[in-house]
Design a protein around this motif. Structure first.
Motif, PDB file in Angstrom:
ATOM      1  N   ARG A   1     -12.403  -2.675  11.608  1.00  0.00           N
ATOM      2  CA  ARG A   1     -11.908  -3.199  10.237  1.00  0.00           C
ATOM      3  C   ARG A   1     -10.792  -2.133   9.919  1.00  0.00           C
ATOM      4  O   ARG A   1     -10.950  -0.674  10.495  1.00  0.00           O
TER       5      ARG A   1
ATOM      6  N   HIS B   1      -8.593   0.767   8.123  1.00  0.00           N
ATOM      7  CA  HIS B   1      -8.928   2.035   7.154  1.00  0.00           C
ATOM      8  C   HIS B   1      -7.732   2.847   6.964  1.00  0.00           C
ATOM      9  O   HIS B   1      -6.631   2.803   7.850  1.00  0.00           O
ATOM     10  N   SER B   2      -7.930   3.440   5.854  1.00  0.00           N
ATOM     11  CA  SER B   2      -6.799   4.679   5.729  1.00  0.00           C
ATOM     12  C   SER B   2      -7.484   5.442   4.824  1.00  0.00           C
ATOM     13  O   SER B   2      -8.890   5.876   4.503  1.00  0.00           O
ATOM     14  N   ARG B   3      -6.932   6.408   4.206  1.00  0.00           N
ATOM     15  CA  ARG B   3      -7.494   7.502   3.508  1.00  0.00           C
ATOM     16  C   ARG B   3      -8.110   6.933   2.102  1.00  0.00           C
ATOM     17  O   ARG B   3      -9.007   7.474   1.574  1.00  0.00           O
TER      18      ARG B   3
ATOM     19  N   THR C   1      -9.108   3.459   1.745  1.00  0.00           N
ATOM     20  CA  THR C   1      -9.480   2.235   1.977  1.00  0.00           C
ATOM     21  C   THR C   1     -10.113   1.345   0.708  1.00  0.00           C
ATOM     22  O   THR C   1      -9.593  -0.009   0.565  1.00  0.00           O
TER      23      THR C   1
ATOM     24  N   GLU D   1      -8.635  -2.261  -0.492  1.00  0.00           N
ATOM     25  CA  GLU D   1      -9.524  -3.252  -0.304  1.00  0.00           C
ATOM     26  C   GLU D   1     -10.141  -3.858  -1.535  1.00  0.00           C
ATOM     27  O   GLU D   1     -10.420  -4.966  -1.381  1.00  0.00           O
TER      28      GLU D   1
END
Length: 55
Positions: free
Chosen positions: A10, A12-14, A16, A20
């Protein structure tokens, strides 16, 4: 050992959860026939790129 078909990656980032949740809201609009799926996906991509650029 996992079967390759069971492995899911999936994005993701800092932050998410921020993009999302926004993507989910955009998809709900399409699922409830308020906008087309094409428009919802374009909006989701625009929103996601904007939010990611702020990280």
């Amino acid at each position: 050992m996992l079967d390759d078909s069971e492995l899911v990656f999936r994005p993701h980032s800092r932050a998410t959860v921020v993009w999302e949740n926004k993507n989910t809201s955009n998809l709900v609009e399409a699922w409830s026939n308020k906008v087309s799926m094409d428009d919802a996906c374009k909006k989701a991509a625009t929103d996601m790129n904007e939010l990611l650029s702020q990280e």
